[in-house]
Design a protein around this motif. Structure first.
Motif, PDB file in Angstrom:
ATOM      1  N   PHE A  10     -73.956 -38.598 -56.010  1.00 57.57           N
ATOM      2  CA  PHE A  10     -73.112 -39.301 -55.041  1.00 57.57           C
ATOM      3  C   PHE A  10     -73.324 -38.737 -53.632  1.00 57.57           C
ATOM      4  CE2 PHE A  10     -69.239 -40.353 -52.741  1.00 57.57           C
ATOM      5  CZ  PHE A  10     -69.086 -41.691 -53.065  1.00 57.57           C
ATOM      6  N   ALA A  11     -73.396 -37.408 -53.541  1.00 69.20           N
ATOM      7  CA  ALA A  11     -73.621 -36.763 -52.240  1.00 69.20           C
ATOM      8  C   ALA A  11     -74.968 -37.207 -51.660  1.00 69.20           C
ATOM      9  CB  ALA A  11     -73.576 -35.241 -52.392  1.00 69.20           C
ATOM     10  N   GLN A  12     -75.960 -37.262 -52.522  1.00 70.55           N
ATOM     11  CA  GLN A  12     -77.291 -37.663 -52.048  1.00 70.55           C
ATOM     12  C   GLN A  12     -77.297 -39.114 -51.579  1.00 70.55           C
ATOM     13  OE1 GLN A  12     -79.643 -36.469 -55.456  1.00 70.55           O
ATOM     14  NE2 GLN A  12     -80.157 -34.480 -54.524  1.00 70.55           N
ATOM     15  N   LYS A  13     -76.495 -39.927 -52.236  1.00 68.29           N
ATOM     16  CA  LYS A  13     -76.407 -41.321 -51.815  1.00 68.29           C
ATOM     17  C   LYS A  13     -75.775 -41.423 -50.420  1.00 68.29           C
ATOM     18  CE  LYS A  13     -73.654 -44.460 -53.735  1.00 68.29           C
ATOM     19  NZ  LYS A  13     -72.908 -44.894 -54.907  1.00 68.29           N
ATOM     20  N   LEU A  14     -74.757 -40.619 -50.200  1.00 69.99           N
ATOM     21  CA  LEU A  14     -74.135 -40.612 -48.868  1.00 69.99           C
ATOM     22  C   LEU A  14     -75.141 -40.125 -47.816  1.00 69.99           C
ATOM     23  CD1 LEU A  14     -70.565 -39.154 -49.636  1.00 69.99           C
ATOM     24  CD2 LEU A  14     -71.129 -41.518 -49.029  1.00 69.99           C
ATOM     25  N   ASP A 332     -65.494 -37.777 -39.698  1.00 69.63           N
ATOM     26  CA  ASP A 332     -64.360 -38.169 -40.545  1.00 69.63           C
ATOM     27  C   ASP A 332     -64.774 -38.289 -42.002  1.00 69.63           C
ATOM     28  OD1 ASP A 332     -62.722 -38.161 -38.388  1.00 69.63           O
ATOM     29  OD2 ASP A 332     -62.765 -40.330 -38.061  1.00 69.63           O
ATOM     30  N   GLN A 333     -65.955 -38.866 -42.209  1.00 70.92           N
ATOM     31  CA  GLN A 333     -66.362 -39.095 -43.590  1.00 70.92           C
ATOM     32  C   GLN A 333     -66.785 -37.812 -44.294  1.00 70.92           C
ATOM     33  OE1 GLN A 333     -67.852 -42.706 -45.214  1.00 70.92           O
ATOM     34  NE2 GLN A 333     -69.841 -41.739 -45.598  1.00 70.92           N
ATOM     35  N   TYR A 411     -74.069 -34.167 -46.831  1.00 75.81           N
ATOM     36  CA  TYR A 411     -73.081 -34.333 -47.898  1.00 75.81           C
ATOM     37  C   TYR A 411     -73.437 -33.440 -49.086  1.00 75.81           C
ATOM     38  CZ  TYR A 411     -71.316 -38.195 -45.141  1.00 75.81           C
ATOM     39  OH  TYR A 411     -70.774 -38.935 -44.123  1.00 75.81           O
ATOM     40  N   GLU A 412     -74.734 -33.229 -49.251  1.00 76.39           N
ATOM     41  CA  GLU A 412     -75.147 -32.342 -50.343  1.00 76.39           C
ATOM     42  C   GLU A 412     -74.689 -30.902 -50.069  1.00 76.39           C
ATOM     43  OE1 GLU A 412     -79.158 -32.979 -51.648  1.00 76.39           O
ATOM     44  OE2 GLU A 412     -78.965 -31.502 -53.253  1.00 76.39           O
TER      45      GLU A 412
END
Ligand code: PLP
Length: 426
Positions: A10-14, A332-333, A411-412
């Motif tokens: 999920f982090a990698q997708k972000l 923010d994200q 994000y990772e």
């Protein structure tokens, strides 16, 4: 709001969808740790842009080639070097160029500004500030009060969180301003509290201060390059910030100051003056009597430290390319994602986990920093994180501060922090 999952995928997708993802590669990440670093201290010292050395080298070469003539012959003449930074810095803090100058260091600038904007007179002598402000700000405020021969305990009015709370309630700030009323000379607080990461509503504080006839200034050390500021529109009288936290401009690097346009040329405002604040057109005539430049430039004392200015320019060019709007969106994200990761780890380990995030949950009340209050086991937890390559910041007695800098953190990184945190708890 997006539903987050605490997984690497999920982090990698972000990261893949991050419009700022290419900026990470513009920075050097520390490589002294055993494991790959998780650098979450951009709120303390921002990372070095890979371009910085070129900007500094350019000035070293100009110095070698031209000697003193570099003031005029260098490609970016040193005489007016600060002007290359003004507009870019003004955009970051939401000011018009005339209101901003890059000069000196933060605490120096705070003093210079308070000399002009803290003018106790008659019964109007008090300052409202935050309790437990950053130490340098406390000393600056105390010494300003004493400088005017005034009593500290009477004139420094500190606003603290209520009993049993961690954050300062905004209504308490506004009510205190109204209460001190015509005895209030100045409000000076951190736009973002360095300890809790709480962001104050600078517009309403400014309006409240003005309503009782006080001046209002902010220390933006933790806000500049982090928060989407609108200093001009908010009507703030003055502000100062440093260049080396979110602004990545070298350790102890040059700093910024803001003076609102309405004070741009007010010969009534007393100030501590130096030759670099003197009207540029006639400065070289070296006449006695001080005739200041219009705007913030009139507060400069000395000719600029060009190497530090060059490092700042390198970073400002990166900010210009990224733009504060995109930086704010990612801030923010990524902060919300990091928060969700921490909460997930905390939930999964609820039997032995003894910490809480004290930074506001509301994204309009914080920037990129999260402060984790660890009851009891704080230092051990922090050391176990450090052991795994996490560079965070420990504040006595019990707070771990982490800040995912939107320009270069991924994000990772946040996901990896969660893995390290879980190990640290165990
Ligand atoms: C970092 C920081 C300072 C540091 O001041 P310098 O003059 O740059 O050493 C001062 N005040 C606050 C609120 C800070 O966060």
């Amino acid at each position: 709001m997006m539903k987050f999952e605490n997984t690497r995928e999920f982090a990698q997708k972000l990261d893949k969808n991050d419009p700022l993802k290419s900026f990470r590669d513009k920075f050097y990440f520390p490589n002294f740790t055993k494991d790959e670093v998780v650098y979450f201290t951009g709120n303390s010292l921002g990372l070095q842009p890979k371009s910085t050395s070129d900007y500094i080298k350019e000035e070293l070469d100009a110095w070698a080639k031209y000697g003193v003539e570099g003031h005029f012959l260098a490609e970016k003449p040193w005489f007016s070097y600060h002007e290359f930074l003004t507009e870019k810095a003004a955009k970051i803090v939401g000011a018009i160029p005339e209101e901003v100058v890059i000069t000196h260091s933060l605490t120096t600038n705070l003093h210079l500004l308070m000399v002009s904007f803290y003018r106790p007179e008659g019964k109007r002598t008090k300052i409202i500030c935050e309790a437990k402000a950053f130490p340098s700000d406390q000393y600056a405020l105390e010494s300003q009060v004493k400088f005017h021969g005034l009593d500290l305990s009477e004139n420094l009015v500190e606003i603290a969180p209520r009993e049993g709370e961690h954050l300062i309630r905004e209504e308490d700030v506004l009510n205190k301003i109204a209460e001190v009323g015509d005895e209030l000379a100045m409000v000076m607080i951190g736009g973002v509290n360095y300890y809790t990461g709480q962001l104050f509503d600078m517009k309403s504080i400014t309006e409240a201060g003005h309503a009782v006839g006080a001046t209002v200034g902010f220390d933006l050390a933790h806000a500049a390059g982090n928060i989407n500021l609108k200093l001009h529109d908010w009507g703030v009288d003055f502000a100062a910030w440093c260049g080396y936290k979110y602004l990545n401009s070298s350790p102890g690097g040059v700093s910024g100051m803001f003076v609102h346009e309405r004070h741009a040329y007010n010969p009534e405002l007393p100030r501590f003056a130096g030759w670099w604040g003197y009207d540029k057109e006639t400065r070289s005539q070296m006449e006695p009597g001080f005739n200041p430049m219009r705007g913030a430039e009139g507060w400069q004392l000395s000719n600029a430290p060009i190497l530090g200015m060059a490092a700042h320019l390198a970073s400002l060019d990166i900010f210009e390319e990224a733009g504060m709007d995109r930086i704010g969106e990612k801030r923010d994200q990524i902060t919300a994602f990091l928060e969700a990761v921490i909460e997930d780890v905390s939930k999964k380990n609820s039997d032995r986990c003894t910490f809480e995030i004290i930074t506001p949950k509301d994204k309009t009340k914080r920037g990129a920093q999260l402060s984790i209050l660890a009851h009891g086991q704080g230092k051990a937890l922090f050391d176990a994180l450090t052991e795994q390559g996490v560079i965070a910041d420990w504040r006595e007695p019990n707070v771990i501060r982490i800040a995912p800098a939107p320009l270069y953190n991924s994000y990772e990184d946040c996901y990896r922090f969660g893995v390290c945190l879980e190990k640290a708890i165990q």
